[in-house]
Design a protein around this motif. Sequence first.
Motif, PDB file in Angstrom:
ATOM      1  N   ASP A   1      75.218 -28.466 -23.123  1.00  0.00           N
ATOM      2  CA  ASP A   1      74.655 -29.031 -21.897  1.00  0.00           C
ATOM      3  C   ASP A   1      75.755 -29.496 -20.951  1.00  0.00           C
ATOM      4  O   ASP A   1      75.598 -29.440 -19.729  1.00  0.00           O
ATOM      5  N   ARG A   2      76.866 -29.960 -21.497  1.00  0.00           N
ATOM      6  CA  ARG A   2      77.930 -30.516 -20.686  1.00  0.00           C
ATOM      7  C   ARG A   2      78.876 -29.444 -20.149  1.00  0.00           C
ATOM      8  O   ARG A   2      79.440 -29.603 -19.061  1.00  0.00           O
ATOM      9  N   VAL A   3      79.059 -28.364 -20.884  1.00  0.00           N
ATOM     10  CA  VAL A   3      80.077 -27.382 -20.496  1.00  0.00           C
ATOM     11  C   VAL A   3      79.489 -26.033 -20.097  1.00  0.00           C
ATOM     12  O   VAL A   3      80.231 -25.053 -20.013  1.00  0.00           O
ATOM     13  N   ASP A   4      78.184 -25.971 -19.837  1.00  0.00           N
ATOM     14  CA  ASP A   4      77.577 -24.684 -19.495  1.00  0.00           C
ATOM     15  C   ASP A   4      78.196 -24.078 -18.238  1.00  0.00           C
ATOM     16  O   ASP A   4      78.447 -22.873 -18.174  1.00  0.00           O
ATOM     17  N   ALA A   5      78.476 -24.920 -17.237  1.00  0.00           N
ATOM     18  CA  ALA A   5      79.101 -24.416 -16.013  1.00  0.00           C
ATOM     19  C   ALA A   5      80.544 -23.986 -16.272  1.00  0.00           C
ATOM     20  O   ALA A   5      81.004 -22.955 -15.761  1.00  0.00           O
TER      21      ALA A   5
END
Length: 272
Positions: free
Chosen positions: A247-251
Motif C-alpha cells: 500500500d505504501r510503495v505501489d507508486a
Amino acid sequence: MPPDSGGVRQRDPALATRLLSAAILIPVSLFLLWNGGLPFTAYCAAFAAAMAWEWMRMADRDAPTRSYAIASAAASGAVLFAADGEFFWMLAWPLAGAAGVIFAGNLEIARRWRGAFGIVYVALAVSALASIRALNGFNAAVFILLIVWAADSAAYFAGTWLRGPKLWPSVSPNKTWTGLIAGLAGGSAAAWGFSQWQDLPVGGTILMGLILSLAAIGGDLAMSGFKRMFGVKDTGEIIPGHGGVLDRVDALMAACLMALGLSTLNVLQGPL
C-alpha cells in the motif's frame, strides 16, 4: 473498498498516523539510501520479501506455506542479484519462483497467475531501485524517490481536499482527476527543483519527472485495481495509517521500473 459517503471523499481521519509513519520511515530510508552498499541492499531485500508475502496473502489466502516461502525467497534473491549487476539472474530467479508458486498453489490453474505475476512484479520493481542505486548512484535514486513522494503527496492532498470528478471510480472511488493533475504538477515541480539543485538540463529532467510521475500514479491505480480484483481493502497491516508495505510503495514500484527503462534506453538528458 467501501464507496465514498454521499459520493464525496471525506478528509482522511488517519492523516496524523500517516504523517507519523512517514516521519519515521523516510529518514531511515534516506540514511540507508545514502549509505548504499550492503545495508541498502539488505533493506531492499527485506522489503521485497515482505511485499511478496503480502502479495501472496492478497492473491491466494489459502496458499500453502511453501508458496509464501518461495515468493519471499524469489523476490529478495532477485534484489541481491540486481545490486551486484547480475541481470540474467535478476530475471531468472523470480521467474523460477513464479513457476514454483504456480505448481505449489491452491487456486485452480486458470487463477494461479495471480501469485506468479505478483512475485515477478515485486521482484523486478525492488530490483530496479537496488540496481539504480548501485550502478547510477545516490542522486539518481534520490531523484526517483523525490518525484514519487512529490507526485503522491500532491495527488493525495488535492484529491482529499479539493476533490473533483472521479478518475476511475470502478477501480478506485477515491482518486480524482484533480489528484492526477496535481500529482503530475507536483512531480514536475520537484524535477525542476532537482535540476536547479544538481545543475542538470532543465527540459530533460522535467520531462523525466513527468514520465515518472505518470508511472507512479499509474502504479497506485493499478494496485487499487488488484486489491479490488482480489477482494481486499489493504494489502496488509504492518504500517500504521497506510496498511501494508505494498500500500505504501505501489507508486514507487511502477516508477522504479519506468526509471530503469529510461536509464537503460538513455534517451533523455537528466539524473538517470
